[in-house]
Design a protein around this motif. Sequence first.
Motif, PDB file in Angstrom:
ATOM      1  N   ALA A   1     -14.136   9.770 -32.968  1.00  0.00           N
ATOM      2  CA  ALA A   1     -13.606  10.208 -34.260  1.00  0.00           C
ATOM      3  C   ALA A   1     -14.709  10.762 -35.154  1.00  0.00           C
ATOM      4  N   GLY A   2     -15.921  10.192 -35.056  1.00  0.00           N
ATOM      5  CA  GLY A   2     -17.033  10.697 -35.845  1.00  0.00           C
ATOM      6  C   GLY A   2     -17.392  12.127 -35.493  1.00  0.00           C
ATOM      7  N   VAL A   3     -17.381  12.443 -34.196  1.00  0.00           N
ATOM      8  CA  VAL A   3     -17.636  13.825 -33.771  1.00  0.00           C
ATOM      9  C   VAL A   3     -16.523  14.742 -34.254  1.00  0.00           C
ATOM     10  N   MET A   4     -15.280  14.287 -34.169  1.00  0.00           N
ATOM     11  CA  MET A   4     -14.155  15.100 -34.643  1.00  0.00           C
ATOM     12  C   MET A   4     -14.275  15.378 -36.141  1.00  0.00           C
ATOM     13  N   TYR A   5     -14.738  14.383 -36.886  1.00  0.00           N
ATOM     14  CA  TYR A   5     -14.959  14.582 -38.324  1.00  0.00           C
ATOM     15  C   TYR A   5     -16.018  15.648 -38.565  1.00  0.00           C
ATOM     16  N   GLY A   6     -17.109  15.581 -37.819  1.00  0.00           N
ATOM     17  CA  GLY A   6     -18.166  16.574 -37.969  1.00  0.00           C
ATOM     18  C   GLY A   6     -17.687  17.972 -37.648  1.00  0.00           C
ATOM     19  N   LEU A   7     -16.872  18.109 -36.603  1.00  0.00           N
ATOM     20  CA  LEU A   7     -16.338  19.419 -36.243  1.00  0.00           C
ATOM     21  C   LEU A   7     -15.388  19.952 -37.307  1.00  0.00           C
ATOM     22  N   GLN A   8     -14.657  19.037 -37.972  1.00  0.00           N
ATOM     23  CA  GLN A   8     -13.664  19.458 -38.953  1.00  0.00           C
ATOM     24  C   GLN A   8     -14.282  19.782 -40.313  1.00  0.00           C
ATOM     25  N   TYR A   9     -15.218  18.943 -40.770  1.00  0.00           N
ATOM     26  CA  TYR A   9     -15.729  19.081 -42.130  1.00  0.00           C
ATOM     27  C   TYR A   9     -17.185  19.547 -42.216  1.00  0.00           C
ATOM     28  N   GLY A  10     -17.976  19.287 -41.199  1.00  0.00           N
ATOM     29  CA  GLY A  10     -19.359  19.768 -41.198  1.00  0.00           C
ATOM     30  C   GLY A  10     -20.343  18.818 -41.834  1.00  0.00           C
ATOM     31  N   ALA A  11     -20.163  18.487 -43.097  1.00  0.00           N
ATOM     32  CA  ALA A  11     -21.130  17.655 -43.819  1.00  0.00           C
ATOM     33  C   ALA A  11     -20.895  16.172 -43.545  1.00  0.00           C
ATOM     34  N   LEU A  12     -21.968  15.458 -43.265  1.00  0.00           N
ATOM     35  CA  LEU A  12     -21.908  14.017 -43.038  1.00  0.00           C
ATOM     36  C   LEU A  12     -22.598  13.285 -44.181  1.00  0.00           C
ATOM     37  N   ASN A  13     -22.314  11.996 -44.302  1.00  0.00           N
ATOM     38  CA  ASN A  13     -22.970  11.166 -45.296  1.00  0.00           C
ATOM     39  C   ASN A  13     -22.940   9.723 -44.830  1.00  0.00           C
ATOM     40  N   TYR A  14     -23.949   8.962 -45.203  1.00  0.00           N
ATOM     41  CA  TYR A  14     -24.052   7.596 -44.698  1.00  0.00           C
ATOM     42  C   TYR A  14     -22.954   6.678 -45.247  1.00  0.00           C
ATOM     43  N   LEU A  15     -22.243   7.085 -46.280  1.00  0.00           N
ATOM     44  CA  LEU A  15     -21.178   6.274 -46.868  1.00  0.00           C
ATOM     45  C   LEU A  15     -19.790   6.670 -46.386  1.00  0.00           C
ATOM     46  N   MET A  16     -19.684   7.638 -45.503  1.00  0.00           N
ATOM     47  CA  MET A  16     -18.371   8.180 -45.161  1.00  0.00           C
ATOM     48  C   MET A  16     -17.514   7.201 -44.357  1.00  0.00           C
ATOM     49  N   GLY A  17     -18.119   6.181 -43.786  1.00  0.00           N
ATOM     50  CA  GLY A  17     -17.354   5.199 -43.028  1.00  0.00           C
ATOM     51  C   GLY A  17     -16.438   4.358 -43.888  1.00  0.00           C
ATOM     52  N   PHE A  18     -16.745   4.241 -45.192  1.00  0.00           N
ATOM     53  CA  PHE A  18     -15.915   3.440 -46.086  1.00  0.00           C
ATOM     54  C   PHE A  18     -14.510   4.015 -46.177  1.00  0.00           C
ATOM     55  N   GLU A  19     -14.419   5.325 -46.354  1.00  0.00           N
ATOM     56  CA  GLU A  19     -13.112   5.966 -46.409  1.00  0.00           C
ATOM     57  C   GLU A  19     -12.394   5.854 -45.067  1.00  0.00           C
ATOM     58  N   ALA A  20     -13.143   6.008 -43.975  1.00  0.00           N
ATOM     59  CA  ALA A  20     -12.530   5.944 -42.645  1.00  0.00           C
ATOM     60  C   ALA A  20     -11.893   4.584 -42.385  1.00  0.00           C
ATOM     61  N   VAL A  21     -12.580   3.497 -42.744  1.00  0.00           N
ATOM     62  CA  VAL A  21     -12.032   2.174 -42.461  1.00  0.00           C
ATOM     63  C   VAL A  21     -10.856   1.873 -43.387  1.00  0.00           C
ATOM     64  N   LEU A  22     -10.872   2.382 -44.609  1.00  0.00           N
ATOM     65  CA  LEU A  22      -9.742   2.166 -45.494  1.00  0.00           C
ATOM     66  C   LEU A  22      -8.497   2.885 -44.985  1.00  0.00           C
TER      67      LEU A  22
END
Length: 314
Positions: free
Chosen positions: A225-246
Amino acid sequence: MLAGYMFGVLGGGGLSLFGQQLVNGVTTGARYTLVAIGFTIVFGVMKLINFAHGDYFTVGAFFGMTAIISTGSWLHLPLFLLVGLALVAAVAGSVVSGVLSERFAFRPIGRNEKVPLLMTSLGVSLLLQNIVMIVWGKGYPQFPAILPYAKFLFAGLVITPAQIVIVITSLVFMIGCHLYVQRTNVGKAMRAIGLDPGTALLMGINVNRVIVIAFVLSSGLCGVAGVMYGLQYGALNYLMGFEAVLKAFTAAVLGGMGNILGAVLMSFALGVVEALVAGYVSSEWTDAIAFVVLILMLLFRPWGLFGERVVEKL
């Protein structure tokens, strides 16, 4: 008057907007599904609400990005190998983080200590966030744009290669995970432990081994899912997992905690609802709408749409 408004929304350009947002919602829901399935698997086996689950997703995304940047530029790999490389690296990184957290954080506490396990998951989440921040920084590194910028027109809808890859990849892993849990002995053992760990132990099932496999499976899905997120949105951030788990927690609750099929259906529904809200109202309201639905579900049907009500005997 209301009929005229609905005709204005769904007629002509409104219909194309509806269809386009539906496509966008299915794409987002496919990505949500991978995280939600993993969240549901661990809950089904350990009854653990693991808030570190979203950070396995973050670790996977950064590992996938690093693998492409460090090797793809000089190996000149074809597209499908680049995507495969990113997936392998992402799954490896997320699985290592998941297995280590299970072995050194959750297992010493014991599966029956619900509140300590919950607090530990928050601690593991903060630890992983800080590790990612130290290694990759606080900024927004760009996931390499390895997919072409082409756009396909189908029935007036715009579909990108990234959307096609995300949906197909997610479906493959969803089906594979379902077959693994339903058809294999390990999957049967997972379900047995979820129902009665004491009896499962007496029947000769190695509970700790099965729990490790559950973490491997769930965290590996997060890496994908992390790779799919990168392909979809491009920009990553170290806090992005908070939204994913919610979002995974929301889908799991709506579908019925521990119900994989329910988590899948509600992940797609959540993605579609968010896309429609973004298209017709505002993107700023997408998270609010999702959590309003979650609160209402917890108030009136806490066991979820597809879950079974459990009556505890005292």
